[in-house]
Design an enzyme around this catalytic site. Structure first.
Site, PDB file in Angstrom:
ATOM      1  N   ARG A  72       0.945  -1.220  -0.012  1.00 59.51           N
ATOM      2  CA  ARG A  72       0.159  -0.004  -0.031  1.00 59.51           C
ATOM      3  C   ARG A  72       0.755   1.343   0.017  1.00 59.51           C
ATOM      4  NH1 ARG A  72      -2.258   1.594   4.401  1.00 59.51           N
ATOM      5  NH2 ARG A  72      -2.723  -0.500   5.264  1.00 59.51           N
ATOM      6  N   TYR A 126     -16.813  14.615 -16.879  1.00 55.65           N
ATOM      7  CA  TYR A 126     -16.977  13.170 -16.704  1.00 55.65           C
ATOM      8  C   TYR A 126     -18.130  13.010 -15.743  1.00 55.65           C
ATOM      9  CZ  TYR A 126     -17.159   8.204 -15.639  1.00 55.65           C
ATOM     10  OH  TYR A 126     -17.514   7.173 -15.213  1.00 55.65           O
ATOM     11  N   ASP A 191      -8.135  17.566 -16.441  1.00 54.23           N
ATOM     12  CA  ASP A 191      -8.314  16.251 -16.611  1.00 54.23           C
ATOM     13  C   ASP A 191      -8.045  15.963 -18.098  1.00 54.23           C
ATOM     14  OD1 ASP A 191      -9.446  13.632 -17.649  1.00 54.23           O
ATOM     15  OD2 ASP A 191     -10.872  13.667 -16.054  1.00 54.23           O
ATOM     16  N   LYS A 216      -8.498   4.411 -19.781  1.00 52.72           N
ATOM     17  CA  LYS A 216      -8.982   4.652 -21.170  1.00 52.72           C
ATOM     18  C   LYS A 216      -7.596   4.572 -22.180  1.00 52.72           C
ATOM     19  CE  LYS A 216     -12.653   5.743 -19.049  1.00 52.72           C
ATOM     20  NZ  LYS A 216     -13.131   6.698 -18.522  1.00 52.72           N
TER      21      LYS A 216
HETATM   22  C1  PLP Z   1     -13.643   7.497 -17.255  1.00 50.27           C
HETATM   23  C2  PLP Z   1     -13.342   8.769 -16.837  1.00 50.27           C
HETATM   24  C3  PLP Z   1     -12.830   9.285 -15.686  1.00 50.27           C
HETATM   25  C4  PLP Z   1     -13.038   8.104 -14.535  1.00 50.27           C
HETATM   26  O1  PLP Z   1     -12.013   7.325 -14.571  1.00 50.27           O
HETATM   27  P1  PLP Z   1     -12.225   5.653 -14.061  1.00 50.27           P
HETATM   28  O2  PLP Z   1     -10.977   5.146 -14.298  1.00 50.27           O
HETATM   29  O3  PLP Z   1     -13.654   5.048 -14.671  1.00 50.27           O
HETATM   30  O4  PLP Z   1     -12.535   5.813 -12.546  1.00 50.27           O
HETATM   31  C5  PLP Z   1     -12.696  10.618 -15.350  1.00 50.27           C
HETATM   32  N1  PLP Z   1     -12.442  11.448 -16.253  1.00 50.27           N
HETATM   33  C6  PLP Z   1     -12.845  11.042 -17.604  1.00 50.27           C
HETATM   34  C7  PLP Z   1     -12.841  12.232 -18.678  1.00 50.27           C
HETATM   35  C8  PLP Z   1     -13.010   9.820 -18.043  1.00 50.27           C
HETATM   36  O5  PLP Z   1     -13.437   9.619 -19.083  1.00 50.27           O
END
Ligand code: PLP
Length: 404
Positions: A72, A126, A191, A216
């Site tokens: 951790r 998101y 982001d 992603k």
């Molecule tokens: C999917 C997504 C998230 C969240 O990510 P997870 O890995 O699903 O927790 C945050 N920001 C954007 C732009 C996303 O597409």
């Protein structure tokens, strides 16, 4: 004349970093693929030495020298991914988490621990990020604004300004330099999930924190969940302390897969972006499409609005997978108002430009002609522009369906 000893090595191109960063020691270790360390604990016969190292981490959040103590706290495989991602984003450090949402949670907790619970944010984000900021789960208080209103929305207890560009799901873009200026001394979080460092490096535009859903494009194959924050080492130390205390760690196998994913990130993103730009052009010329959203920065996401029922498109795709998420080698399509942004209240969704007729497509690495054939067949039940009847504030509704 140049003194050879003082010459700093030329910065390496992104494509080179993508396959080498985080792997510099492999040849010396006598291996080619990075080792995958699955240990949860690490033996040590020197408890006093361990105590000193634990004290050091508790006081500073600096990465441990030597072997980890417990998984951790740190993991060598995950650390390779962190090193590589930091290099790609041009950051001093990066800290990985179990998911994008765990990463955002850690950022918010760092700021809240300093008494800075107020966040200024620009919609759309998101759906779950929107929810996490607005639902009060972490005691966060949010002021939603457009980019022009950021300076005015900032308060003495504002700990963060958050934007997403291109934004999920409308692909709306934010002028980062202008936003950075409006933030003053408040850290700007961008982001960067949709653009990836291949197309956009927000730290160069003055952002302090870059966040990714590594699930992603960084992973890129739809088989690994993770999140990562790229930032300066000072902020990274606080993130490591929060990660240790709250436990949102990335599994080492995920760290391994994400490091591997980074090595093909530039070629995947460039190839899928070229196909997406082509599809955006074709959709823009199609009379069944009311509006196409494609960002100026490029990328592999295309969103579009139809005149008729968006659910019929989802039900009719055959090659493209009807599924939420994005950034995989294969193409996905989903209806944001039903899935990715369902958790955002209807009024907030609409005012953020997320129309009920909007579909969001994540373009993969398939041939563009095959994708276009699937899309155009799935659109065959849609009315065309000339047949859509204007009906006051409701916008448009279909007058009749055209078959194909
Ligand atoms: C999917 C997504 C998230 C969240 O990510 P997870 O890995 O699903 O927790 C945050 N920001 C954007 C732009 C996303 O597409």
């Amino acid at each position: 004349m140049e003194n050879a000893a003082s010459v700093t090595p030329a910065p390496r191109a992104l494509a080179t970093e993508a396959v080498h960063a985080g792997r510099e020691d492999l040849a010396r270790l006598g291996v080619h693929a990075p080792p995958l360390d699955l240990s949860t604990t690490y033996p040590s016969y020197d408890a006093a030495g361990e105590a000193a190292r634990i004290d050091g981490f508790a006081a500073t959040g600096a990465r441990l020298e030597g072997p980890p103590v417990y998984a951790r706290l740190d993991n060598p495989t995950t650390a390779r991914f962190e090193t590589a991602l930091a290099r790609l984003e041009g950051a001093e450090s990066a800290v990985a988490f179990a998911s994008g949402m765990a990463a955002l949670t850690a950022v918010l907790l760092v700021r809240a621990s300093m008494g800075l619970r107020h966040v200024v944010a620009v919609r759309p984000l998101y759906g779950c990020s929107d929810h996490l900021l607005g639902a009060g789960l972490l005691g966060t208080e949010v002021t939603w604004t457009d980019p022009a209103g950021i300076a005015e929305a900032i308060r003495p207890d504002t700990g963060l300004v958050m934007v997403e560009t291109p934004a999920n799901p409308t692909l709306a873009e934010v002028d980062l330099r202008a936003v950075r200026h409006a933030c003053g001394s408040v850290p700007l979080l961008v982001d960067n999930t949709f653009a990836t460092p291949v197309l956009q490096r927000p730290l160069e535009d003055g952002a302090r924190i870059v966040l990714h859903s590594a699930t992603k494009y960084l992973g890129g194959h739809g088989d690994v969940m993770g999140g990562v924050v790229a930032c300066d080492e000072e902020f990274a130390r606080k993130l490591r302390q929060v990660r240790f205390a709250t436990g949102g760690v990335l599994h080492p196998m995920a760290g391994y897969l994400l490091l591997r994913g980074l090595s093909t990130l530039p070629v995947r993103v460039r190839a899928a972006s070229a196909t997406a730009a082509d599809l955006a052009r074709r959709l823009g010329a199609d009379p069944r499409i009311a509006r196409v959203h494609y960002p100026s920065v490029g990328g592999a996401m295309v969103s579009f609005e139809v005149y008729g029922d968006p659910h019929s498109v989802i039900a009719a795709v055959r090659l493209i997978t009807p599924a939420v998420s994005l950034g995989s080698v294969d193409s996905l399509i989903q209806h944001p108002a039903s899935i990715s942004h369902r958790i955002v209240a209807e009024g907030d969704r609409r005012s953020a430009g997320v129309s009920d007729r909007l579909l969001r497509m994540s373009v993969g690495l398939e041939d563009v002609e095959d994708l276009w054939r699937d899309l155009t067949e799935a659109l065959s039940a849609q009315p065309v522009r000339a047949q859509a009847v204007r009906t006051g504030s409701e916008g448009v509704r279909e007058s009749r369906r055209v078959g194909r």
